[in-house]
Write a protein that holds these residues in place. Sequence first.
Motif, PDB file in Angstrom:
ATOM      1  N   ILE A 133      29.220   7.008  47.664  1.00 12.33           N
ATOM      2  CA  ILE A 133      30.085   5.662  47.457  1.00 12.33           C
ATOM      3  C   ILE A 133      29.245   4.652  46.752  1.00 12.33           C
ATOM      4  O   ILE A 133      29.473   4.026  45.869  1.00 12.33           O
ATOM      5  N   GLN A 158      29.220   2.718  43.482  1.00 13.67           N
ATOM      6  CA  GLN A 158      29.281   1.217  43.206  1.00 13.67           C
ATOM      7  C   GLN A 158      28.168   0.779  42.328  1.00 13.67           C
ATOM      8  O   GLN A 158      28.456  -0.204  41.633  1.00 13.67           O
ATOM      9  N   SER A 159      27.079   1.266  42.392  1.00 11.45           N
ATOM     10  CA  SER A 159      26.001   0.902  41.671  1.00 11.45           C
ATOM     11  C   SER A 159      26.232   1.407  40.224  1.00 11.45           C
ATOM     12  O   SER A 159      26.054   0.340  39.512  1.00 11.45           O
ATOM     13  N   HIS A 213      29.245   1.359  38.970  1.00 12.21           N
ATOM     14  CA  HIS A 213      30.330   0.487  38.457  1.00 12.21           C
ATOM     15  C   HIS A 213      29.616  -0.905  38.227  1.00 12.21           C
ATOM     16  O   HIS A 213      29.995  -1.508  37.028  1.00 12.21           O
ATOM     17  N   ARG A 214      28.907  -1.437  38.960  1.00  9.17           N
ATOM     18  CA  ARG A 214      28.253  -2.849  38.754  1.00  9.17           C
ATOM     19  C   ARG A 214      27.451  -2.813  37.474  1.00  9.17           C
ATOM     20  O   ARG A 214      27.337  -3.539  36.631  1.00  9.17           O
TER      21      ARG A 214
END
Length: 132
Positions: free
Chosen positions: A99, A103-104, A106-107
Amino acid sequence: MSASVSIGVAAERSGVSPRMVRHYEGLGLLPPVTRTESGYRQYTEADVHTLRFIRRARDLGFSMDEIAELVGLWHDRGRASASVKRIAQQHLGELEQRIAALQSMHRTLSHLVHCCQGDHRPDCPILDDLAR
């Protein structure tokens, strides 16, 4: 359910495809099943229940090795719940790492998309980043 059912019925009742039923059987996640005189596999209610257990474990993302261990513990009434918890905690940690990695990504991708003008000019920060 009758004493035994065909692979198609077992698959339907467990939510697992017949191909995966054979695969799980081949991996030893199911005990050897009986066969009719003509060679057709016959599954018991316990087999269908085990297939449902496997499907649920797969839905939660456990690996086949973890599932094999969990099935063994499930069938072992003398098991220590600490053994089950250890497997689940390890899997939870792996999920948290995945996860965080997602998230990384995605950023980073959100930032690159925001920085790209998306116009007719050839310069593009997305391609520049990928080429690094």
